[in-house]
Enzyme design. Structure first.
Site, PDB file in Angstrom:
ATOM      1  N   GLU A 286       0.820  -1.216   0.000  1.00  0.00           N
ATOM      2  CA  GLU A 286       0.000   0.000   0.000  1.00  0.00           C
ATOM      3  C   GLU A 286       0.844   1.251   0.000  1.00  0.00           C
ATOM      4  OE1 GLU A 286      -4.320  -1.023   2.057  1.00  0.00           O
ATOM      5  OE2 GLU A 286      -2.958   0.320   3.088  1.00  0.00           O
ATOM      6  N   HIS A 307       8.701 -26.652  -2.142  1.00  0.00           N
ATOM      7  CA  HIS A 307       8.158 -27.817  -2.850  1.00  0.00           C
ATOM      8  C   HIS A 307       6.989 -27.434  -3.757  1.00  0.00           C
ATOM      9  CE1 HIS A 307      10.495 -30.713  -0.363  1.00  0.00           C
ATOM     10  NE2 HIS A 307      10.548 -29.640   0.402  1.00  0.00           N
ATOM     11  N   LYS A 421     -13.890  -0.247  -3.117  1.00  0.00           N
ATOM     12  CA  LYS A 421     -14.946   0.060  -2.143  1.00  0.00           C
ATOM     13  C   LYS A 421     -16.072   0.830  -2.837  1.00  0.00           C
ATOM     14  CE  LYS A 421     -12.094   0.352   2.046  1.00  0.00           C
ATOM     15  NZ  LYS A 421     -11.660   1.182   3.150  1.00  0.00           N
TER      16      LYS A 421
HETATM   17  O1  PA5 Z   1      -4.272   0.844   5.302  1.00  0.00           O
HETATM   18  C1  PA5 Z   1      -5.430   1.098   5.052  1.00  0.00           C
HETATM   19  O2  PA5 Z   1      -5.857   2.245   4.988  1.00  0.00           O
HETATM   20  C2  PA5 Z   1      -6.452   0.012   4.835  1.00  0.00           C
HETATM   21  O3  PA5 Z   1      -5.921  -1.249   4.703  1.00  0.00           O
HETATM   22  C3  PA5 Z   1      -7.355   0.011   6.056  1.00  0.00           C
HETATM   23  O4  PA5 Z   1      -6.610  -0.326   7.192  1.00  0.00           O
HETATM   24  C4  PA5 Z   1      -8.519  -0.934   5.874  1.00  0.00           C
HETATM   25  O5  PA5 Z   1      -9.219  -0.629   4.713  1.00  0.00           O
HETATM   26  C5  PA5 Z   1      -9.441  -0.842   7.068  1.00  0.00           C
HETATM   27  O6  PA5 Z   1      -9.849   0.468   7.252  1.00  0.00           O
HETATM   28  P1  PA5 Z   1     -10.564   0.944   8.555  1.00  0.00           P
HETATM   29  O7  PA5 Z   1      -9.626   0.795   9.683  1.00  0.00           O
HETATM   30  O8  PA5 Z   1     -10.929   2.360   8.298  1.00  0.00           O
HETATM   31  O9  PA5 Z   1     -11.775   0.054   8.741  1.00  0.00           O
END
Ligand code: PA5
Length: 436
Positions: A286, A307, A421
């Site tokens: 990310e 393996h 989303k």
């Molecule tokens: O790093 C990020 O922003 C995402 O992976 C969030 O952690 C994930 O979408 C969960 O988001 P939230 O904590 O707002 O529910």
């Protein structure tokens, strides 16, 4: 300090390449520490490590004690950055079968929910909780993520049906933004105990907030030691030279990427490391995967995956490098026994420890992969303990910040996560997301 060995990257890279990158690494490190880069409003993770027991930590430890005493099971609801860190920590410290050793008050099982939309997984969880006293932590920074929101609603009802709405309040903990979001609002309205994810700490950098610390404390991990380990790491890894293993790791992965190595395979010979690989994958994926750039982070578990994936690593497309994480042997050594018939021909290993065999597998794998054109970075973590856990988290977070700035991207945003989303909301008919 975690030791980073780069002796198996030479060939594709040469020492002058590394030396030429020194200024760049130094500048990227400064950018992280002085907050002069893009995304600098999300540098709160730098201030989390501490040797002091803060008021928040004390509250977390009190909540964990209450949960342990009152519950045979504890459900941690969250996804992505609100899930991977605590699971990684618990599995690394206790192994993937950690729940088999648990299940009583004082030592509850720990389940993770709200990280998928699988009906089978949900039904399985409900079965596991049947007849058990349980508590929950609802974790969501935004407070509106669909997967955990659905699990939150359902678990809350389960608790209220079981204990009544008043008693269930003492079994619900919310970890979320200090001000905004549906979860914050619900917690306030219902009177649940809350912990805060600071606004300047992004999800994937939040493991050293209550997001990671509450589940760790319920699991019996000493969170004061974890935080002290992270604080120690913050000091050690501030070193501004290639004696800093964080520098070596950040620099070499970028230099290899510039030579066409587009995939980093993080491997360990420790099955308990698997979820830590998942946490690392989110952290780097990310942070770096944007603007058409990034090193694709994947993980493998050795020797099991030797393996399966082994063939691909050895002779597939030459676009990857490997980072192998090693730990000091377990204190309880295991020896290969003798068999008088020796039908399996294994007596040549009689008296040898499993660690000895593992070490030869590691050495053999490094040599094979390097021969096959896969540069290997080795990380020797040393003895695993609670403080080391904090060190590992901080090590990778800092390396990620430096590496992403070297790559030229903002490490702290994730605009791409929103795309799926938004589509899903449209398809589900969420108000405000109607298809045009
Ligand atoms: O790093 C990020 O922003 C995402 O992976 C969030 O952690 C994930 O979408 C969960 O988001 P939230 O904590 O707002 O529910």
């Amino acid at each position: 300090m975690i030791k980073v060995d780069i002796s198996n990257v030479w060939g594709l890279l040469a020492l002058p390449d590394l030396l030429a990158a020194e200024k760049e690494v130094s500048a990227a490190h400064n950018t992280v520490m002085d907050g002069s880069g893009e995304g600098n409003d999300f540098l709160g993770w730098l201030n989390l490590p501490t040797r002091e027991t803060t008021q928040e930590m004390r509250r977390i430890m009190d909540a964990a004690k209450a949960i342990r005493e009152s519950s045979e099971a504890f459900v941690v609801v969250g996804i992505g950055g609100s899930y991977l860190g605590p699971r990684a920590a618990i599995e690394l410290m206790e192994g993937p079968n950690y729940n088999l050793k648990r299940g009583t008050k004082g030592n509850p099982r720990i389940f993770f929910a709200g990280n998928n939309l699988s009906t089978r997984a949900w039904n399985d969880l409900v079965e596991q909780l049947e007849g058990k006293d349980f508590s929950v932590a609802f974790i969501s920074k935004s407070g509106t993520t669909t997967e955990p929101a659905i699990a939150t609603r359902a678990l809350r009802w389960m608790l209220e049906r079981k204990y009544g709405s008043e008693v269930s309040k003492s079994r619900i903990f919310a970890i979320t933004d200090p001000e905004k979001g549906a979860l914050r609002q619900m917690a306030q309205e219902e009177g649940w105990e809350t912990f805060t994810i600071p606004q300047n700490v992004g999800g994937r950098f939040s493991v050293l907030t209550a997001v990671g610390l509450l589940p760790m404390a319920v699991a019996g991990i000493d969170i004061e030691a974890v935080m002290a380990g992270a604080a120690e790491a913050k000091q050690c890894y501030d070193l501004r030279s290639f004696e800093n293993p964080v520098w070596l790791y950040a620099a070499i992965r970028n230099l290899l990427n510039r030579k066409g190595k587009e995939i980093e395979l993080l491997t360990s010979f420790e099955p308990a490391f698997k979820m830590m690989g998942g946490w690392w994958q989110q952290l780097f994926g990310e942070s770096e995967g944007k603007d058409g750039m990034g090193i694709f982070p994947v993980t493998a578990e050795f020797t099991a995956d030797l393996h399966s994936l082994g063939q691909m690593i050895q002779q597939g497309k030459r676009n990857l490098f490997e980072t192998m994480v090693r730990f000091a042997p377990d204190a309880n050594a295991v020896t290969v026994g003798s068999d008088y018939k020796n039908l399996d021909g294994l007596n040549y290993l009689e008296g040898k420890t499993l660690d000895f065999v593992d070490e030869q597998a590691f050495r053999g794998t490094v040599a094979a992969h390097v021969d096959g054109g896969v540069p290997v970075i080795t990380m020797d973590v040393g003895q695993l303990n609670d403080a080391k856990l904090g060190e590992i988290f901080y090590f990778f977070e800092l390396a990620c910040g430096i590496s992403a700035y070297m790559l030229g991207v903002n490490p702290f945003n994730q605009p791409g996560v929103e795309f799926y989303k938004r589509n899903m909301f449209q398809l589900l008919g969420k108000p405000g997301y109607e298809q045009k």
